[in-house]
Design a protein around this motif. Structure first.
Motif, mmCIF file in Angstrom:
data_model
loop_
_atom_site.group_PDB
_atom_site.id
_atom_site.type_symbol
_atom_site.label_atom_id
_atom_site.label_comp_id
_atom_site.label_asym_id
_atom_site.label_seq_id
_atom_site.Cartn_x
_atom_site.Cartn_y
_atom_site.Cartn_z
ATOM 1 N N ILE A 173 -4.934 3.982 -11.243
ATOM 2 C CA ILE A 173 -6.180 3.612 -10.566
ATOM 3 C C ILE A 173 -6.724 2.265 -11.062
ATOM 4 O O ILE A 173 -7.025 1.392 -10.244
ATOM 5 C CB ILE A 173 -7.236 4.730 -10.711
ATOM 6 C CG1 ILE A 173 -6.819 5.951 -9.892
ATOM 7 C CG2 ILE A 173 -8.606 4.233 -10.281
ATOM 8 C CD1 ILE A 173 -7.794 7.094 -9.953
ATOM 9 N N PRO A 174 -6.863 2.047 -12.385
ATOM 10 C CA PRO A 174 -7.338 0.718 -12.822
ATOM 11 C C PRO A 174 -6.405 -0.406 -12.382
ATOM 12 O O PRO A 174 -6.873 -1.491 -12.011
ATOM 13 C CB PRO A 174 -7.375 0.848 -14.349
ATOM 14 C CG PRO A 174 -7.526 2.311 -14.606
ATOM 15 C CD PRO A 174 -6.736 2.981 -13.522
ATOM 16 N N MET A 175 -5.097 -0.161 -12.422
ATOM 17 C CA MET A 175 -4.144 -1.188 -12.005
ATOM 18 C C MET A 175 -4.323 -1.520 -10.527
ATOM 19 O O MET A 175 -4.335 -2.693 -10.133
ATOM 20 C CB MET A 175 -2.716 -0.705 -12.274
ATOM 21 C CG MET A 175 -1.645 -1.712 -11.913
ATOM 22 S SD MET A 175 0.015 -1.103 -12.320
ATOM 23 C CE MET A 175 0.190 0.196 -11.078
ATOM 24 N N TRP A 176 -4.497 -0.477 -9.710
ATOM 25 C CA TRP A 176 -4.683 -0.664 -8.275
ATOM 26 C C TRP A 176 -5.965 -1.444 -7.982
ATOM 27 O O TRP A 176 -5.988 -2.352 -7.143
ATOM 28 C CB TRP A 176 -4.712 0.702 -7.607
ATOM 29 C CG TRP A 176 -4.776 0.710 -6.119
ATOM 30 C CD1 TRP A 176 -3.740 0.714 -5.238
ATOM 31 C CD2 TRP A 176 -5.972 0.745 -5.317
ATOM 32 N NE1 TRP A 176 -4.203 0.750 -3.948
ATOM 33 C CE2 TRP A 176 -5.565 0.757 -3.965
ATOM 34 C CE3 TRP A 176 -7.326 0.759 -5.608
ATOM 35 C CZ2 TRP A 176 -6.483 0.804 -2.912
ATOM 36 C CZ3 TRP A 176 -8.237 0.790 -4.566
ATOM 37 C CH2 TRP A 176 -7.811 0.812 -3.236
ATOM 38 N N VAL A 177 -7.028 -1.109 -8.684
ATOM 39 C CA VAL A 177 -8.312 -1.786 -8.483
ATOM 40 C C VAL A 177 -8.222 -3.252 -8.898
ATOM 41 O O VAL A 177 -8.695 -4.154 -8.185
ATOM 42 C CB VAL A 177 -9.428 -1.068 -9.273
ATOM 43 C CG1 VAL A 177 -10.708 -1.890 -9.268
ATOM 44 C CG2 VAL A 177 -9.683 0.317 -8.697
ATOM 45 N N CYS A 178 -7.601 -3.514 -10.048
ATOM 46 C CA CYS A 178 -7.514 -4.897 -10.535
ATOM 47 C C CYS A 178 -6.701 -5.774 -9.587
ATOM 48 O O CYS A 178 -7.100 -6.919 -9.292
ATOM 49 C CB CYS A 178 -6.887 -4.910 -11.934
ATOM 50 S SG CYS A 178 -7.976 -4.298 -13.234
ATOM 51 N N VAL A 179 -5.564 -5.273 -9.114
ATOM 52 C CA VAL A 179 -4.748 -6.068 -8.198
ATOM 53 C C VAL A 179 -5.489 -6.276 -6.879
ATOM 54 O O VAL A 179 -5.450 -7.365 -6.293
ATOM 55 C CB VAL A 179 -3.383 -5.397 -7.963
ATOM 56 C CG1 VAL A 179 -2.579 -6.163 -6.910
ATOM 57 C CG2 VAL A 179 -2.599 -5.315 -9.264
ATOM 58 N N SER A 180 -6.176 -5.242 -6.400
ATOM 59 C CA SER A 180 -6.928 -5.370 -5.147
ATOM 60 C C SER A 180 -8.010 -6.442 -5.266
ATOM 61 O O SER A 180 -8.175 -7.285 -4.368
ATOM 62 C CB SER A 180 -7.570 -4.025 -4.777
ATOM 63 O OG SER A 180 -6.595 -3.041 -4.516
ATOM 64 N N LEU A 181 -8.732 -6.429 -6.379
ATOM 65 C CA LEU A 181 -9.788 -7.421 -6.576
ATOM 66 C C LEU A 181 -9.205 -8.812 -6.791
ATOM 67 O O LEU A 181 -9.804 -9.821 -6.380
ATOM 68 C CB LEU A 181 -10.667 -7.024 -7.757
ATOM 69 C CG LEU A 181 -11.551 -5.785 -7.542
ATOM 70 C CD1 LEU A 181 -12.304 -5.432 -8.813
ATOM 71 C CD2 LEU A 181 -12.531 -6.019 -6.395
ATOM 72 N N ALA A 182 -8.044 -8.884 -7.427
ATOM 73 C CA ALA A 182 -7.392 -10.176 -7.614
ATOM 74 C C ALA A 182 -7.008 -10.781 -6.263
ATOM 75 O O ALA A 182 -7.204 -11.981 -6.024
ATOM 76 C CB ALA A 182 -6.149 -10.010 -8.490
ATOM 77 N N LEU A 183 -6.487 -9.953 -5.373
ATOM 78 C CA LEU A 183 -6.140 -10.425 -4.035
ATOM 79 C C LEU A 183 -7.388 -10.820 -3.252
ATOM 80 O O LEU A 183 -7.380 -11.778 -2.469
ATOM 81 C CB LEU A 183 -5.355 -9.347 -3.286
ATOM 82 C CG LEU A 183 -3.929 -9.112 -3.788
ATOM 83 C CD1 LEU A 183 -3.336 -7.857 -3.158
ATOM 84 C CD2 LEU A 183 -3.047 -10.325 -3.478
ATOM 85 N N ARG A 184 -8.455 -10.065 -3.464
ATOM 86 C CA ARG A 184 -9.720 -10.419 -2.800
ATOM 87 C C ARG A 184 -10.206 -11.765 -3.280
ATOM 88 O O ARG A 184 -10.619 -12.619 -2.477
ATOM 89 C CB ARG A 184 -10.742 -9.316 -3.092
ATOM 90 C CG ARG A 184 -12.165 -9.626 -2.631
ATOM 91 C CD ARG A 184 -13.007 -10.116 -3.792
ATOM 92 N NE ARG A 184 -14.411 -10.303 -3.443
ATOM 93 C CZ ARG A 184 -15.289 -10.921 -4.214
ATOM 94 N NH1 ARG A 184 -14.912 -11.426 -5.375
ATOM 95 N NH2 ARG A 184 -16.551 -11.033 -3.841
ATOM 96 N N ASN A 185 -10.138 -12.019 -4.600
ATOM 97 C CA ASN A 185 -10.575 -13.309 -5.133
ATOM 98 C C ASN A 185 -9.731 -14.453 -4.582
ATOM 99 O O ASN A 185 -10.257 -15.525 -4.242
ATOM 100 C CB ASN A 185 -10.494 -13.295 -6.656
ATOM 101 C CG ASN A 185 -11.569 -12.425 -7.287
ATOM 102 O OD1 ASN A 185 -12.519 -12.008 -6.614
ATOM 103 N ND2 ASN A 185 -11.418 -12.125 -8.575
ATOM 104 N N CYS A 186 -8.437 -14.233 -4.498
ATOM 105 C CA CYS A 186 -7.549 -15.267 -3.960
ATOM 106 C C CYS A 186 -7.840 -15.518 -2.481
ATOM 107 O O CYS A 186 -7.732 -16.651 -1.995
ATOM 108 C CB CYS A 186 -6.092 -14.854 -4.135
ATOM 109 S SG CYS A 186 -5.519 -14.802 -5.849
ATOM 110 N N SER A 187 -8.216 -14.481 -1.766
ATOM 111 C CA SER A 187 -8.446 -14.604 -0.325
ATOM 112 C C SER A 187 -9.751 -15.318 0.000
ATOM 113 O O SER A 187 -9.856 -16.000 1.021
ATOM 114 C CB SER A 187 -8.439 -13.212 0.329
ATOM 115 O OG SER A 187 -7.185 -12.579 0.160
ATOM 116 N N VAL A 188 -10.759 -15.156 -0.853
ATOM 117 C CA VAL A 188 -12.065 -15.762 -0.573
ATOM 118 C C VAL A 188 -12.268 -17.054 -1.342
ATOM 119 O O VAL A 188 -13.325 -17.679 -1.247
ATOM 120 C CB VAL A 188 -13.210 -14.769 -0.900
ATOM 121 C CG1 VAL A 188 -13.074 -13.499 -0.086
ATOM 122 C CG2 VAL A 188 -13.255 -14.449 -2.405
#
Length: 325
Positions: A173-188
């Motif tokens: 779960i923490p790994m999934w959240v961190c990667v998701s937020l990392a992709l969000r940061n890269c996207s915005v």
């Protein structure tokens, strides 16, 4: 978190000295449960918990890892995201899922011994209660107290405490959240505007812009269908299930459906990662049902094991949903 639900249910049933309902692997669980942790977090505002989490050190590590993977492999961003999800699932969660399968198999094999010891303990408490004049309430108290002690000793003896089976959840779960937020940061463009520009042209097929949501809803619907398939595969097994497991199954069904509109509102890069992660989770869960792979992972054989697991899955699904007369 399928596996978490199964581990919790098995621990509860062991405490009651009842036979297990069977194996629900969940990494499914794991796969569908991880998606429940996502929220757009817009209500948090700047400086809120969401923004704090998005700028945390683990998320920045995930961003750097994604950029390094894409640069080293020379892949387009959509392929780098898919490969990253496959790499994390295979290198991190698959070994943990195999370890979880070993623990759950040991727990299942303990149930006949627990049941036998519980019956013997019940007889001893009954005899002792008559000698000392215990009331039914007092006798029941002593029975439960001693049964808990016996079960704990068995867990220690076989090194298979149910809580250890939740390790996969605490990592995934923490790994999934961190990667998701990392992709969000890269996207915005929260990290580097150059990376955002690469994302805007780094997609493929119908999702050419990874910074924009998938307007066709193909990725979100595929995500929902994949998660539903995970749930239904393990819910279709012909076995007795507890009320807790039924509730968990229905909960994950709802989560799988709810994640469709959620995935349609986030950047395509995130939806692609979620779909890739769920697909790898499904593949690994099916792999862990293979008798050959289970032997390679040193998973003890249990009474509920099947020599033809994939044929059993297809048969159960076709029978349950009327695909075959």
């Amino acid at each position: 978190m399928w596996r978490l639900a199964r581990a919790a249910a098995r621990g509860w049933r062991a405490g009651a000295a009842r036979a297990p309902a069977g194996r629900l692997t969940v990494a499914a669980a794991t796969t569908t449960t991880t998606t429940t942790t996502w929220t757009t977090g817009a209500s948090g505002g700047a400086g809120g918990w969401y923004e704090w989490l998005a700028q945390s050190v683990p998320v920045h590590w995930a961003e750097e890892g994604l950029v390094a993977l894409q640069a080293a492999a020379g892949l387009p961003w959509w392929a780098a995201i898919v490969c990253g999800a496959a790499l994390l699932r295979t290198a991190v969660t698959l070994p943990l899922a195999a370890h979880q399968s070993r623990l759950l198999a040991k727990l299942e094999n303990l149930q006949p011994e627990i049941k036998k010891l519980a019956e013997h303990l019940r007889y001893e408490v009954s005899v002792r209660g008559k000698q000392l004049g215990w009331s039914e309430k007092v006798a029941r108290f002593h029975f439960k107290k001693n049964l808990r002690r016996i079960i704990t000793e068995l867990y220690i003896r076989d090194n298979c405490h149910p809580f250890k089976a939740t390790l996969l959840v605490w990592v995934q779960i923490p790994m999934w959240v961190c990667v998701s937020l990392a992709l969000r940061n890269c996207s915005v463009g929260a990290t580097d505007s150059g990376v955002q520009e690469q994302f805007s042209a780094g997609g493929a097929l119908w999702f050419t812009d990874l910074t924009a949501p998938d307007s066709t809803w193909i990725l979100p619907v595929s995500l929902g269908l994949t998660n539903l398939l995970i749930v239904e595969i393990f819910a279709s097994q012909k076995m007795e299930v507890s009320r807790f497991q039924k509730l968990a199954t229905n909960f994950f069904r709802v989560v799988s459906v709810v994640m469709i509109p959620v995935a349609a509102t986030v950047p395509s890069s995130m939806a692609l990662y979620w779909l890739s992660s769920s697909f790898m989770g499904l593949s690994h869960n099916l792999l862990l049902r293979s008798p050959t792979f289970r032997r390679l992972c040193c998973v003890p054989r249990t009474k509920s094991d099947s020599d033809t697991p994939y044929r059993d899955i297809v048969s159960a699904l076709t029978t349950k949903y009327g695909f075959k007369k």
